[in-house]
Write an enzyme that holds these catalytic residues in place. Structure first.
Site, PDB file in Angstrom:
ATOM      1  N   SER A 144      15.128   8.510  -0.825  1.00  0.00           N
ATOM      2  CA  SER A 144      15.263   7.102  -0.440  1.00  0.00           C
ATOM      3  C   SER A 144      16.685   6.768  -0.022  1.00  0.00           C
ATOM      4  CB  SER A 144      14.882   6.191  -1.606  1.00  0.00           C
ATOM      5  OG  SER A 144      13.634   6.550  -2.122  1.00  0.00           O
TER       6      SER A 144
HETATM    7  N1  SAH Z   1      12.599   9.388  -5.914  1.00  0.00           N
HETATM    8  C1  SAH Z   1      12.704  10.402  -4.880  1.00  0.00           C
HETATM    9  C2  SAH Z   1      12.073   9.974  -3.568  1.00  0.00           C
HETATM   10  C3  SAH Z   1      10.676  10.185  -3.647  1.00  0.00           C
HETATM   11  S1  SAH Z   1       9.672  10.234  -2.200  1.00  0.00           S
HETATM   12  C4  SAH Z   1      14.130  10.804  -4.629  1.00  0.00           C
HETATM   13  O1  SAH Z   1      15.048  10.252  -5.245  1.00  0.00           O
HETATM   14  O2  SAH Z   1      14.337  11.731  -3.833  1.00  0.00           O
HETATM   15  C5  SAH Z   1       8.161  10.019  -3.084  1.00  0.00           C
HETATM   16  C6  SAH Z   1       7.771  11.186  -3.956  1.00  0.00           C
HETATM   17  O3  SAH Z   1       6.625  10.784  -4.695  1.00  0.00           O
HETATM   18  C7  SAH Z   1       7.359  12.434  -3.166  1.00  0.00           C
HETATM   19  O4  SAH Z   1       8.069  13.541  -3.612  1.00  0.00           O
HETATM   20  C8  SAH Z   1       5.863  12.544  -3.466  1.00  0.00           C
HETATM   21  O5  SAH Z   1       5.394  13.874  -3.482  1.00  0.00           O
HETATM   22  C9  SAH Z   1       5.782  11.897  -4.831  1.00  0.00           C
HETATM   23  N2  SAH Z   1       4.470  11.419  -5.236  1.00  0.00           N
HETATM   24  C10 SAH Z   1       3.541  10.755  -4.487  1.00  0.00           C
HETATM   25  N3  SAH Z   1       2.450  10.485  -5.222  1.00  0.00           N
HETATM   26  C11 SAH Z   1       2.687  10.965  -6.475  1.00  0.00           C
HETATM   27  C12 SAH Z   1       1.932  11.002  -7.690  1.00  0.00           C
HETATM   28  N4  SAH Z   1       0.692  10.483  -7.780  1.00  0.00           N
HETATM   29  N5  SAH Z   1       2.481  11.589  -8.774  1.00  0.00           N
HETATM   30  C13 SAH Z   1       3.740  12.125  -8.721  1.00  0.00           C
HETATM   31  N6  SAH Z   1       4.489  12.135  -7.593  1.00  0.00           N
HETATM   32  C14 SAH Z   1       3.982  11.565  -6.486  1.00  0.00           C
END
Ligand code: SAH
Length: 210
Positions: A55
């Protein structure tokens, strides 16, 4: 570089000292792919593989600031991704629990936390929609992927004494979504609608390809 980013976020209204220190301290260039390191200290989202993104620093800081309440012991993050948001949260919370559903990203981030010495971050490879009941209740829960609605398990695992949940809500096919803050007092959940944001979707199940 991170000092400049920190000043930029301050100018955009971030004022929580622990969060500003985190932005200044956490080496974001070590959380992005090597070929994108030059861009790490700009206020921009970047691709991290698997179709996912780290993000924008402003959004990381804003969500971290909104999460800080009176009790800052344990926070749960759904969507570990690069691990940057979790690392930032170690400056505000004693223990950070984080869940990722894509195996490739999960394996990378586990190595990264180990290399960088983040022993207070606890990881799990799973569908985070079910939370992490063994370690609940949490003082705060952050979802870093967009959901159509709030998973009930996350509300259940929120501390009844002022627990705070921040989650982007909306249709990922039809952005933007909107950040929602839920504060729990016993059986009462107060919801506030905040900034328009862009997140990848919260998906069901796990993706276990190596
Ligand atoms: N917080 C992260 C950005 C995340 S992008 C950072 O600092 O880099 C969103 C993430 O959520 C992705 O890696 C995706 O695979 C994960 N995601 C999506 N659905 C999910 C779920 N049900 N359980 C766990 N992770 C999930």
């Amino acid at each position: 570089m991170s000092k400049g980013l920190c000043e930029e976020l301050k100018a955009e209204g971030i004022s929580n000292q622990a969060v500003l220190t985190a932005i200044e301290t956490v080496p974001r260039h070590l959380f992005v792919p090597e070929n994108l390191r030059d861009l790490a200290y700009y206020n921009e989202a970047l691709p991290i593989g698997g179709g996912q993104t780290i993000s924008q620093p402003y959004v990381v800081a804003r969500m971290s600031e909104l999460l800080s309440g009176e009790n800052n012991q344990r926070v749960l993050e759904i969507g570990t991704g690069s691990g940057y948001q979790a690392a930032v949260l170690t400056h505000s919370f004693k223990e950070v629990y984080t869940i990722e559903r894509i195996r490739e990203l999960y394996d990378t981030v586990v190595d990264r936390f180990q290399t960088l010495g983040y022993t207070q971050i606890h990881t799990q490879f799973a569908d985070g929609s079910f939370g992490w009941p063994e370690h609940s209740p949490f003082d705060a829960i952050i979802v870093t992927a967009a959901a159509a609605q709030i998973p009930q398990a996350l509300l259940d695992q929120l501390s009844p004494e002022g627990g705070r949940l921040i989650i982007p809500i909306g249709d990922p096919q039809n952005p933007p979504q909107r950040l929602s803050l839920i504060v729990r007092h016993k059986d009462q959940f107060d919801q506030t609608w905040l900034d328009a944001v862009l997140f990848v979707p919260l998906k069901p199940g796990i993706s276990d390809n190596p």
